[in-house]
Enzyme design. Structure first.
Site, mmCIF file in Angstrom:
data_model
loop_
_atom_site.group_PDB
_atom_site.id
_atom_site.type_symbol
_atom_site.label_atom_id
_atom_site.label_comp_id
_atom_site.label_asym_id
_atom_site.label_seq_id
_atom_site.Cartn_x
_atom_site.Cartn_y
_atom_site.Cartn_z
ATOM 1 C CB THR A 20 -0.940 0.039 1.232
ATOM 2 O OG1 THR A 20 -0.128 0.055 2.424
ATOM 3 C CG2 THR A 20 -1.883 -1.139 1.264
ATOM 4 C CD1 TRP A 21 5.283 4.140 0.710
ATOM 5 C CD2 TRP A 21 6.807 3.060 -0.502
ATOM 6 N NE1 TRP A 21 6.437 4.885 0.718
ATOM 7 C CE2 TRP A 21 7.394 4.244 -0.021
ATOM 8 C CE3 TRP A 21 7.580 2.204 -1.300
ATOM 9 C CZ2 TRP A 21 8.710 4.605 -0.309
ATOM 10 C CZ3 TRP A 21 8.890 2.553 -1.584
ATOM 11 C CH2 TRP A 21 9.435 3.745 -1.090
ATOM 12 C CG ASP A 49 3.304 -4.450 4.004
ATOM 13 O OD1 ASP A 49 3.674 -4.937 5.089
ATOM 14 O OD2 ASP A 49 3.865 -3.480 3.466
ATOM 15 C CE1 TYR A 54 5.771 2.209 3.709
ATOM 16 C CE2 TYR A 54 3.874 0.773 3.484
ATOM 17 C CZ TYR A 54 5.243 0.958 3.534
ATOM 18 O OH TYR A 54 6.083 -0.124 3.403
ATOM 19 C CD GLN A 164 7.158 -5.971 4.290
ATOM 20 O OE1 GLN A 164 7.292 -4.832 3.872
ATOM 21 N NE2 GLN A 164 6.071 -6.360 4.942
HETATM 22 P P1 NAP Z 1 6.176 -2.557 -6.427
HETATM 23 O O1 NAP Z 1 5.065 -3.376 -5.906
HETATM 24 O O2 NAP Z 1 7.463 -3.197 -6.803
HETATM 25 O O3 NAP Z 1 5.705 -1.709 -7.683
HETATM 26 C C1 NAP Z 1 4.579 -0.890 -7.650
HETATM 27 C C2 NAP Z 1 4.424 -0.262 -9.018
HETATM 28 O O4 NAP Z 1 4.143 -1.288 -9.975
HETATM 29 C C3 NAP Z 1 3.279 0.724 -9.087
HETATM 30 O O5 NAP Z 1 3.671 1.771 -9.944
HETATM 31 C C4 NAP Z 1 2.155 -0.093 -9.737
HETATM 32 O O6 NAP Z 1 1.294 0.712 -10.512
HETATM 33 C C5 NAP Z 1 2.936 -0.988 -10.655
HETATM 34 N N1 NAP Z 1 2.222 -2.237 -10.913
HETATM 35 C C6 NAP Z 1 1.704 -3.103 -10.007
HETATM 36 N N2 NAP Z 1 1.154 -4.161 -10.632
HETATM 37 C C7 NAP Z 1 1.328 -3.952 -11.970
HETATM 38 C C8 NAP Z 1 0.968 -4.680 -13.134
HETATM 39 N N3 NAP Z 1 0.357 -5.860 -13.045
HETATM 40 N N4 NAP Z 1 1.301 -4.147 -14.366
HETATM 41 C C9 NAP Z 1 1.937 -2.961 -14.460
HETATM 42 N N5 NAP Z 1 2.319 -2.225 -13.378
HETATM 43 C C10 NAP Z 1 2.005 -2.724 -12.147
HETATM 44 O O7 NAP Z 1 6.549 -1.361 -5.411
HETATM 45 P P2 NAP Z 1 6.435 -1.015 -3.895
HETATM 46 O O8 NAP Z 1 5.154 -0.317 -3.633
HETATM 47 O O9 NAP Z 1 7.708 -0.346 -3.531
HETATM 48 O O10 NAP Z 1 6.469 -2.421 -3.110
HETATM 49 C C11 NAP Z 1 5.310 -3.158 -2.772
HETATM 50 C C12 NAP Z 1 4.951 -3.018 -1.301
HETATM 51 O O11 NAP Z 1 6.001 -3.487 -0.469
HETATM 52 C C13 NAP Z 1 4.786 -1.558 -0.841
HETATM 53 O O12 NAP Z 1 3.593 -0.990 -1.336
HETATM 54 C C14 NAP Z 1 4.876 -1.719 0.646
HETATM 55 O O13 NAP Z 1 3.662 -2.193 1.175
HETATM 56 C C15 NAP Z 1 5.992 -2.752 0.758
HETATM 57 N N6 NAP Z 1 7.329 -2.132 0.957
HETATM 58 C C16 NAP Z 1 7.966 -2.342 2.145
HETATM 59 C C17 NAP Z 1 9.196 -1.766 2.372
HETATM 60 C C18 NAP Z 1 9.891 -2.016 3.680
HETATM 61 O O14 NAP Z 1 10.888 -1.319 3.967
HETATM 62 N N7 NAP Z 1 9.448 -2.954 4.469
HETATM 63 C C19 NAP Z 1 9.821 -0.970 1.396
HETATM 64 C C20 NAP Z 1 9.156 -0.807 0.181
HETATM 65 C C21 NAP Z 1 7.925 -1.411 -0.033
HETATM 66 P P3 NAP Z 1 -0.197 1.136 -9.999
HETATM 67 O O15 NAP Z 1 -0.039 1.583 -8.592
HETATM 68 O O16 NAP Z 1 -0.581 2.191 -10.964
HETATM 69 O O17 NAP Z 1 -1.065 -0.092 -10.114
#
Ligand code: NAP
Length: 283
Positions: A20-21, A49, A54, A164
């Site tokens: 959900t970031w 998550d 966030y 994580q």
């Molecule tokens: P990610 O999931 O690697 O990428 C998100 C991006 O991909 C967004 O721009 C999304 O676009 C796009 N996307 C998603 N599904 C897609 C698809 N099927 N086709 C094309 N584009 C797609 O990035 P993230 O948000 O960094 O990582 C995921 C989650 O991990 C976070 O939201 C958070 O909850 C968690 N996280 C945790 C930490 C930590 O330190 N623990 C750090 C970073 C992230 P749209 O939004 O337009 O759909």
């Protein structure tokens, strides 16, 4: 959605959850983000998550709206900032998160990353929250093997159920040792930023064409190939963030089918596995 054992927690959780970031940061997009999260829940991606960090709390509020009335269907994870991770600070941060999320318990509460507060204080406070019924399980995020060991030793009653960590095709460092170490200790590995947080190989590039060729053989897409690959090990889960129905549907259909050894070899060629111990990647 395929379920598998979540470390030694005794629970079966969906292999693909929802990140959900960067959600809930603009009022304009909130409706679509809530619809996307609810669709994901309907499709079985019930592990949501989030984190107090966030949107400085606005993301937890959005998750609270998305899960209102269906809280019982969801496995809800949030994280405490290291700057709030003192003994009393963790408890206060959790109370604030619960309020924003509109719930009286978290399924899983994580230390977001290693900080300046003594780890014994943080882990003690997390155990206190379990005893108080505010948190069902506890875990950590962004800890390497040595830090994980310190966190584990600081516990007296509970166990760490997950770590994580960053895991995507261009960040495979955890495959060197951390995945195995976690498995031996019954700790699930939840991979974050599976698409490189917006840095997925560009359509038409050579790495993308390699994924495309695999995808075509299975009637799938390059991103589905990536998610399938990143969750192929027993203790591996992934939490992509998606804010549109098309993305949510695509991600939900990324598991339940198998890559062949030839597919994996091609992925290794374009996205090499680690050849030595590598510092933990962090986004
Ligand atoms: P990610 O999931 O690697 O990428 C998100 C991006 O991909 C967004 O721009 C999304 O676009 C796009 N996307 C998603 N599904 C897609 C698809 N099927 N086709 C094309 N584009 C797609 O990035 P993230 O948000 O960094 O990582 C995921 C989650 O991990 C976070 O939201 C958070 O909850 C968690 N996280 C945790 C930490 C930590 O330190 N623990 C750090 C970073 C992230 P749209 O939004 O337009 O759909």
């Amino acid at each position: 959605m395929i379920l598998k054992g979540f470390g030694a927690s005794g629970l079966q959780l969906p292999v693909i959850g929802q990140g959900t970031w960067r959600m809930g940061e603009s009022a304009r997009g909130a409706g679509e983000e809530i619809r996307a999260l609810r669709l994901g829940i309907d499709l079985g991606m019930t592990h949501i998550d989030t984190a107090e960090m966030y949107g400085s709390g606005s993301t937890e509020e959005l998750v609270g709206r998305a899960t209102a009335g269906i809280r019982h269907k969801v496995f809800l994870t949030s994280k405490v900032l290291p700057s709030n991770a003192s003994r009393a600070g963790v408890v206060r941060a959790c109370e604030r998160s619960l309020k924003r999320l509109g719930t009286d318990y978290l399924d899983l509460y994580l230390l977001h990353w290693w900080g300046r507060h003594p780890i014994g204080e943080t882990m003690g406070a997390l155990e206190e929250l379990v005893a108080a019924g505010k948190v069902r399980m506890i875990g950590v995020s962004n800890l390497d093997a040595a830090e994980l060991e310190q966190a584990r030793r600081a516990l007296t009653r509970e166990r760490i159920v997950c770590n994580q960590v960053c895991y995507h095709l261009n960040a495979r460092g955890i495959e060197w040792g951390l995945v195995r170490d976690c498995a031996l200790q019954g700790i699930a590995v939840v991979g974050y930023s599976p698409f490189g947080s917006g840095d997925f190989p560009a359509a038409g590039s050579r790495p993308w064409r390699a994924l495309e060729s695999i995808a075509r053989r299975h009637g799938r897409t390059p991103r589905q190939v990536a998610l399938n690959f990143l969750t192929r090990g027993a203790g591996l889960f992934s939490i992509p963030k998606a804010a549109t129905p098309e993305h949510v549907r695509e991600n939900a259909a990324s598991v339940g089918w198998e890559l062949t050894p030839e597919d994996v070899a091609l992925i290794d060629e374009f996205f090499p596995p680690p050849s030595a111990e590598t510092p933990l990647a962090m986004i």
